[in-house]
Each structure stands twice: as structure tokens, then as C-alpha cells.
Motif scaffolding. Structure first.
Motif, PDB file in Angstrom:
ATOM      1  N   ALA A  64      -1.131   8.901   6.985  1.00 29.53           N
ATOM      2  CA  ALA A  64      -2.396   9.299   7.615  1.00 29.53           C
ATOM      3  C   ALA A  64      -3.530   8.360   7.226  1.00 29.53           C
ATOM      4  O   ALA A  64      -4.406   8.050   8.045  1.00 29.53           O
ATOM      5  CB  ALA A  64      -2.739  10.736   7.231  1.00 29.53           C
ATOM      6  N   LEU A  65      -3.537   7.898   5.980  1.00 34.42           N
ATOM      7  CA  LEU A  65      -4.570   6.963   5.546  1.00 34.42           C
ATOM      8  C   LEU A  65      -4.517   5.669   6.353  1.00 34.42           C
ATOM      9  O   LEU A  65      -5.548   5.138   6.784  1.00 34.42           O
ATOM     10  CB  LEU A  65      -4.412   6.655   4.056  1.00 34.42           C
ATOM     11  N   SER A  66      -3.312   5.155   6.561  1.00 32.99           N
ATOM     12  CA  SER A  66      -3.197   3.905   7.316  1.00 32.99           C
ATOM     13  C   SER A  66      -3.497   4.103   8.794  1.00 32.99           C
ATOM     14  O   SER A  66      -4.086   3.237   9.446  1.00 32.99           O
ATOM     15  CB  SER A  66      -1.792   3.315   7.152  1.00 32.99           C
ATOM     16  N   LEU A  67      -3.114   5.237   9.333  1.00 34.13           N
ATOM     17  CA  LEU A  67      -3.353   5.495  10.747  1.00 34.13           C
ATOM     18  C   LEU A  67      -4.820   5.754  11.051  1.00 34.13           C
ATOM     19  O   LEU A  67      -5.357   5.259  12.047  1.00 34.13           O
ATOM     20  CB  LEU A  67      -2.526   6.702  11.207  1.00 34.13           C
TER      21      LEU A  67
ATOM     22  N   PHE B 167       0.826  -1.204   0.000  1.00 34.67           N
ATOM     23  CA  PHE B 167       0.000   0.000   0.000  1.00 34.67           C
ATOM     24  C   PHE B 167       0.859   1.252   0.000  1.00 34.67           C
ATOM     25  O   PHE B 167       0.561   2.227  -0.704  1.00 34.67           O
ATOM     26  CB  PHE B 167      -0.936   0.021   1.201  1.00 34.67           C
ATOM     27  N   GLY B 168       1.920   1.256   0.813  1.00 33.77           N
ATOM     28  CA  GLY B 168       2.794   2.426   0.839  1.00 33.77           C
ATOM     29  C   GLY B 168       3.401   2.718  -0.515  1.00 33.77           C
ATOM     30  O   GLY B 168       3.456   3.876  -0.953  1.00 33.77           O
ATOM     31  N   VAL B 169       3.838   1.667  -1.208  1.00 37.04           N
ATOM     32  CA  VAL B 169       4.406   1.835  -2.546  1.00 37.04           C
ATOM     33  C   VAL B 169       3.355   2.352  -3.512  1.00 37.04           C
ATOM     34  O   VAL B 169       3.591   3.291  -4.292  1.00 37.04           O
ATOM     35  CB  VAL B 169       4.977   0.491  -3.051  1.00 37.04           C
ATOM     36  N   THR B 170       2.164   1.756  -3.477  1.00 37.21           N
ATOM     37  CA  THR B 170       1.089   2.156  -4.393  1.00 37.21           C
ATOM     38  C   THR B 170       0.649   3.585  -4.142  1.00 37.21           C
ATOM     39  O   THR B 170       0.433   4.360  -5.081  1.00 37.21           O
ATOM     40  CB  THR B 170      -0.117   1.218  -4.235  1.00 37.21           C
ATOM     41  N   SER B 171       0.505   3.947  -2.876  1.00 32.15           N
ATOM     42  CA  SER B 171       0.048   5.287  -2.539  1.00 32.15           C
ATOM     43  C   SER B 171       1.061   6.349  -2.965  1.00 32.15           C
ATOM     44  O   SER B 171       0.702   7.365  -3.563  1.00 32.15           O
ATOM     45  CB  SER B 171      -0.208   5.383  -1.033  1.00 32.15           C
TER      46      SER B 171
ATOM     47  N   THR C 260       4.895  -0.899   7.917  1.00 28.77           N
ATOM     48  CA  THR C 260       5.235  -1.274   6.542  1.00 28.77           C
ATOM     49  C   THR C 260       4.723  -0.254   5.528  1.00 28.77           C
ATOM     50  O   THR C 260       5.307  -0.104   4.456  1.00 28.77           O
ATOM     51  CB  THR C 260       4.681  -2.672   6.208  1.00 28.77           C
ATOM     52  N   THR C 261       3.632   0.436   5.863  1.00 27.59           N
ATOM     53  CA  THR C 261       3.180   1.539   4.998  1.00 27.59           C
ATOM     54  C   THR C 261       4.251   2.614   4.912  1.00 27.59           C
ATOM     55  O   THR C 261       4.566   3.119   3.823  1.00 27.59           O
ATOM     56  CB  THR C 261       1.873   2.147   5.539  1.00 27.59           C
ATOM     57  N   LEU C 262       4.821   2.970   6.067  1.00 25.65           N
ATOM     58  CA  LEU C 262       5.894   3.965   6.099  1.00 25.65           C
ATOM     59  C   LEU C 262       7.100   3.497   5.287  1.00 25.65           C
ATOM     60  O   LEU C 262       7.652   4.256   4.479  1.00 25.65           O
ATOM     61  CB  LEU C 262       6.292   4.230   7.548  1.00 25.65           C
ATOM     62  N   LEU C 263       7.499   2.249   5.475  1.00 27.99           N
ATOM     63  CA  LEU C 263       8.653   1.725   4.744  1.00 27.99           C
ATOM     64  C   LEU C 263       8.380   1.678   3.240  1.00 27.99           C
ATOM     65  O   LEU C 263       9.259   1.997   2.432  1.00 27.99           O
ATOM     66  CB  LEU C 263       8.996   0.321   5.253  1.00 27.99           C
ATOM     67  N   GLY C 264       7.163   1.287   2.868  1.00 25.04           N
ATOM     68  CA  GLY C 264       6.814   1.237   1.446  1.00 25.04           C
ATOM     69  C   GLY C 264       6.817   2.607   0.798  1.00 25.04           C
ATOM     70  O   GLY C 264       7.297   2.770  -0.326  1.00 25.04           O
ATOM     71  N   ALA C 265       6.280   3.590   1.511  1.00 19.59           N
ATOM     72  CA  ALA C 265       6.259   4.947   0.972  1.00 19.59           C
ATOM     73  C   ALA C 265       7.666   5.514   0.842  1.00 19.59           C
ATOM     74  O   ALA C 265       8.001   6.167  -0.159  1.00 19.59           O
ATOM     75  CB  ALA C 265       5.399   5.843   1.861  1.00 19.59           C
TER      76      ALA C 265
ATOM     77  N   SER D  31       1.573  12.199  -0.813  1.00 15.88           N
ATOM     78  CA  SER D  31       2.800  12.464  -0.057  1.00 15.88           C
ATOM     79  C   SER D  31       2.978  11.424   1.039  1.00 15.88           C
ATOM     80  O   SER D  31       2.081  10.622   1.333  1.00 15.88           O
ATOM     81  CB  SER D  31       2.733  13.858   0.570  1.00 15.88           C
ATOM     82  N   LEU D  32       4.163  11.450   1.654  1.00 15.62           N
ATOM     83  CA  LEU D  32       4.457  10.524   2.742  1.00 15.62           C
ATOM     84  C   LEU D  32       3.476  10.721   3.894  1.00 15.62           C
ATOM     85  O   LEU D  32       2.970   9.749   4.475  1.00 15.62           O
ATOM     86  CB  LEU D  32       5.893  10.732   3.228  1.00 15.62           C
TER      87      LEU D  32
END
Length: 280
Positions: free
Chosen positions: A66-69, A50-54, A164-169, A60-61
């Protein structure tokens, strides 16, 4: 005649069987935690996709995290960023994500009875009402196990998904163009991987199949994000057709029963007339 009584061991065995049938079989806490951790870790790692896709969709990061949180419902998040990536209207993208997330409200109606949490805890627990926590909770035999499974799954999944969202982004920003690496397909692939195990009945498969047909069929003629809303019509359409089929089947059975009853009455009438003729 003397009254016969059953031996004491029979009474003991019968009462034991009744208790075993009436009371749910307990499950060790370690087994519940193991199952919950397995689900939480397996699904939580997909937050990287998801982080990569977003990030590849232009968010933005800060927006991605924020979406995941704050949203924390994987399918809706993928639907939102997918529609935005396709150039869709943000309102249409948000509407599609909203309709996908409505299912969590129905999960909450069931879980509220099973968890029976104190009133002040419910708003926090509601944030963790998703597919995975619901599945683990419903699989437990006792209220204690339900609460434990829900809590461990929710906590594990929430922490891992956001990490993992943070790492992907961050990785997507470092890579640059995600399409050049083929990472733009990660979102849809994970979405399908999450959806496929849920399609267990013929009705669910029919809804999914019709939704795909509607979404792909209207994709070339409608703005991005809108075909997702059209695809949502698959569920009421399939349920209406199923209800119509059941109603027609019931009516057919009723007609057949009436016809059989009429034929039976006619046969009995003819036999009675024949018997009267023979008497005369």
C-alpha cells in the motif's frame, strides 16, 4: 551613391541562424524513450530493497504494498519504515516522511508549466511527480518530449517499483530475520545511492552534511523519528548563512566602492589645490 544590398545567400543564412537559435532543437522520440526507460528500470529495481526493509521493520505485506501504491516516493517511504524499525512514534515517522515528500510539490509547480496537461489528467499525473520523472522531463527540449519522457519514466518506474516491492516483501517473509542476513542495511544504502547524485552544488552538499551531523548528534538523546525532523532544519540554516554571507559581501563591496570614490575625490581635490597654488 547607390544603396548596397547583401547577397541573397547571406540573408538566407542569417534567417536560418535566427530560426535555429530561437526554436528548440527537437529530439527523436526513440531517444527520449530510451533515456526514460533507463532511469525507470534502474530506479524501479530498488523497490526490492524497500520491500525487504519494510517487511523487516514489522509492516505486513499489505501495508508494504500500500505504501508503494499510494505514497510512491522512495525517500519518504524509506524514512518512514526506517523510523518505525528504530522504534519511533508512527506520527513522528510520518512527519519525517512528509517533510521529505514536500519537495515533490515544488517539482509540480515547475512541471505544470512544462506539461500543460488537461485539467482532468492532472490529479493522476501528480502521483508520478517525483525526482526521477522531474529530472527526465526537465532534460527535454520540447513540450512533446517533456510529456513523453515524463509518461514513460513514470509508468516504468511505478510498475517496476510496485512489482519489486511485492517481491522484496515476499522474499523478506521467506527469509525471516533480515538483520541476520544484513538486509536491514539495504534501505539506507539505496537511500544514499538515490541522494548522492542530487548533491551537485556546494549549498546542497552543505545541507546534506549538516543534516547528517544534526541527525546523528540528536540520535542518542531524542526518540526515534524525531532526529529526522531536527535534521530538516539544516536547509533553512544553510540558506540563512548563505544569504548572510552574500549580504555581508555586498556591503563590503559597497563600502570598498565608497572608500575608493572618496579617495579618488580627495586625490582630485589635492591636485586641484596644487594647480591653483602653481597658478598663483
Amino acid at each position: 551613391m547607390a544603396e548596397q544590398t547583401a547577397p541573397p545567400e547571406i540573408h538566407t543564412m542569417a534567417s536560418s541562424e535566427i530560426r535555429t537559435t530561437a526554436e528548440p532543437v527537437s529530439k527523436p522520440d526513440s531517444a527520449v524513450v530510451r533515456d526514460a526507460l533507463g532511469v525507470g528500470i534502474a530506479v524501479g529495481l530498488s523497490g526490492f530493497a524497500f520491500g525487504v526493509t519494510s517487511a523487516g521493520s514489522g509492516l505486513s505485506l499489505l501495508q508494504t504494498c500500500a505504501l508503494s501504491l499510494l505514497v510512491f516516493t522512495g525517500a519518504s517511504q524509506f524514512a518512514l519504515v526506517g523510523a518505525i524499525a528504530a522504534g519511533g512514534n508512527p506520527l513522528a515517522a510520518a512527519a519525517g516522511a512528509f517533510f521529505l515528500g514536500v519537495r515533490n510539490a515544488f517539482y509540480g509547480l515547475r512541471l505544470s508549466q512544462l506539461l500543460a496537461l488537461p485539467r482532468f489528467v492532472r490529479p493522476f499525473a501528480a502521483h508520478w511527480v517525483i525526482d526521477e520523472t522531474t529530472a527526465v522531463a526537465l532534460a527535454q527540449p520540447t513540450r512533446r518530449a517533456v510529456r513523453l519522457g515524463f509518461t514513460v519514466t513514470g509508468l516504468t518506474l511505478y510498475v517496476l517499483w510496485n512489482l519489486t516491492t511485492l517481491l522484496g516483501a515476499l522474499g523478506a517473509e521467506a527469509i525471516g530475520d533480515t538483520a541476520a542476513w544484513g538486509l536491514d542495511a539495504a534501505g539506507p544504502a539505496v537511500f544514499l545511492a538515490l541522494l548522492a547524485p542530487m548533491l551537485r552544488t556546494t549549498t546542497e552538499r552543505a545541507v546534506a552534511g549538516l543534516a547528517v551531523i544534526l541527525g546523528l548528534g540528536f540520535l542518542p538523546v531524542l526518540p526515534a523519528g524525531v532526529p529526522v525532523l531536527v535534521a530538516a532544519l539544516a536547509a533553512p540554516a544553510v540558506l540563512w548563512f548563505k544569504g548572510r554571507t552574500i549580504a555581508d559581501g555586498t556591503k563590503s563591496d559597497s563600502t570598498f566602492a565608497d572608500s575608493t570614490k572618496t579617495d579618488s575625490m580627495t586625490t582630485h581635490g589635492k591636485k586641484a589645490d596644487s594647480a591653483k597654488g602653481e597658478d598663483r
